[in-house]
Design an enzyme around this catalytic site. Structure first.
Site, mmCIF file in Angstrom:
data_model
loop_
_atom_site.group_PDB
_atom_site.id
_atom_site.type_symbol
_atom_site.label_atom_id
_atom_site.label_comp_id
_atom_site.label_asym_id
_atom_site.label_seq_id
_atom_site.Cartn_x
_atom_site.Cartn_y
_atom_site.Cartn_z
ATOM 1 N N GLU A 172 0.827 -1.205 0.000
ATOM 2 C CA GLU A 172 0.000 0.000 0.000
ATOM 3 C C GLU A 172 0.864 1.259 0.000
ATOM 4 O O GLU A 172 1.854 1.341 0.703
ATOM 5 C CB GLU A 172 -0.895 0.016 1.252
ATOM 6 C CG GLU A 172 -1.895 -1.126 1.309
ATOM 7 C CD GLU A 172 -2.992 -1.005 0.248
ATOM 8 O OE1 GLU A 172 -3.132 0.077 -0.348
ATOM 9 O OE2 GLU A 172 -3.695 -2.016 0.022
ATOM 10 N N ARG A 174 -17.742 -0.157 6.491
ATOM 11 C CA ARG A 174 -18.887 -0.689 5.744
ATOM 12 C C ARG A 174 -19.604 -1.766 6.541
ATOM 13 O O ARG A 174 -20.804 -1.980 6.408
ATOM 14 C CB ARG A 174 -18.373 -1.261 4.408
ATOM 15 C CG ARG A 174 -19.393 -1.968 3.558
ATOM 16 C CD ARG A 174 -18.784 -2.488 2.252
ATOM 17 N NE ARG A 174 -17.725 -3.482 2.447
ATOM 18 C CZ ARG A 174 -17.913 -4.762 2.772
ATOM 19 N NH1 ARG A 174 -19.127 -5.229 2.947
ATOM 20 N NH2 ARG A 174 -16.890 -5.591 2.917
ATOM 21 N N CYS A 178 -7.749 -2.249 8.514
ATOM 22 C CA CYS A 178 -6.395 -2.288 7.942
ATOM 23 C C CYS A 178 -5.818 -0.890 7.782
ATOM 24 O O CYS A 178 -4.705 -0.606 8.228
ATOM 25 C CB CYS A 178 -6.396 -3.011 6.593
ATOM 26 S SG CYS A 178 -6.592 -4.787 6.791
ATOM 27 N N HIS A 192 -1.437 -5.600 1.630
ATOM 28 C CA HIS A 192 -2.627 -6.447 1.595
ATOM 29 C C HIS A 192 -2.293 -7.768 0.905
ATOM 30 O O HIS A 192 -1.619 -7.794 -0.126
ATOM 31 C CB HIS A 192 -3.786 -5.754 0.865
ATOM 32 C CG HIS A 192 -4.721 -5.020 1.783
ATOM 33 N ND1 HIS A 192 -4.819 -3.654 1.816
ATOM 34 C CD2 HIS A 192 -5.600 -5.488 2.721
ATOM 35 C CE1 HIS A 192 -5.730 -3.307 2.731
ATOM 36 N NE2 HIS A 192 -6.212 -4.403 3.292
HETATM 37 N N1 PCA Z 1 -8.589 -6.992 6.318
HETATM 38 C C1 PCA Z 1 -9.466 -5.907 6.706
HETATM 39 C C2 PCA Z 1 -9.306 -5.795 8.198
HETATM 40 C C3 PCA Z 1 -8.616 -7.037 8.632
HETATM 41 C C4 PCA Z 1 -8.135 -7.658 7.405
HETATM 42 O O1 PCA Z 1 -7.397 -8.640 7.338
HETATM 43 C C5 PCA Z 1 -9.171 -4.625 5.952
HETATM 44 O O2 PCA Z 1 -8.697 -4.683 4.812
HETATM 45 O O3 PCA Z 1 -9.443 -3.537 6.475
#
Ligand code: PCA
Length: 218
Positions: free
Chosen positions: A85, A95, A148, A173
């Site tokens: 990111e 959401r 996240c 991610h």
């Molecule tokens: N993904 C979520 C929160 C925890 C996770 O593993 C996110 O992308 O915010």
């Protein structure tokens, strides 16, 4: 950054959320825990998928480990690539409720703090090196507005305030596993682990990020 033999790497992953029995981000972090990568020992820590509590656990790990490198991982249900990111934004806009039922809308992660921080990881070099290993990867320009991004922002705010030279951090991610989400090819766990190992190695060894486009028109 010159990593020395005693460097510690904090690698966080999240517990499952939203009816997913498994969160690949934690599976990747757990698998890499204990490995030595480019002179740094990986310490895997699981974060709760709960606004606020996730930051508390992160803070405890930062204080206990004083790591040279911090990478937080989270699962992105709509992606089939590993996505470092670029930017964390100062907003919580959920959401769905988190694992404690909290659902903040348009609240700051940190009050009276900057709108955004950039990752200090070499995100483009990480993407290129993962691709060279045959692992699908691309730069992402949004970490969303759920837990996240919340953790990513809090991490960057702390690293920024601390101003510690050589302390690097950011967020990546992880994609879905094959079969986890209908219509998404996904990426098997072994490939995710291999890619993340390379991303960590890159963050430990590459000082200056590449200057090549990962731009998007929208
Ligand atoms: N993904 C979520 C929160 C925890 C996770 O593993 C996110 O992308 O915010």
């Amino acid at each position: 950054m010159t990593a020395h033999a005693t460097s510690r790497i904090l690698l966080t992953g999240f517990e499952p959320f939203e009816q997913n029995p498994i969160n690949p981000s934690w599976e990747v972090a757990r698998a890499l825990g204990g490995e030595v990568i480019a002179g740094g020992t990986v310490h895997a820590v699981q974060l709760p998928c709960v606004f606020g509590d996730a930051i508390k656990v992160l803070d405890e790990a930062l204080a206990a480990l004083q790591p040279a490198l911090v990478i937080s991982l989270g699962y992105a249900g709509g992606r089939s690539e590993i996505t470092p990111e670029r930017v964390a934004i100062n907003i919580d806009d959920a959401r769905i409720p988190d694992n404690a039922g909290k659902q903040p809308v348009d609240e700051a992660v940190v009050a009276n703090a900057p709108a955004a921080y950039f990752s200090t990881l070499p995100i483009k070099a990480m993407v290129r090196n993962m691709r060279e290993l045959g692992v699908a990867a691309s730069v992402s320009n949004t970490a969303g507005t759920f837990v996240c991004n919340h953790v990513f922002y809090a991490l960057m705010h702390r690293l920024h305030r601390r101003g510690a030279p050589g302390m690097r951090g950011g967020f990546i991610h992880t994609p879905v596993l094959p079969g986890q989400v209908a219509g998404q090819p996904g990426m098997d766990l072994e490939t995710q682990i291999k890619g993340m190992r390379e991303a960590i190695r890159t963050a430990m060894t590459v000082d200056e990020d590449l200057r090549e486009t990962a731009g998007q028109l929208y």
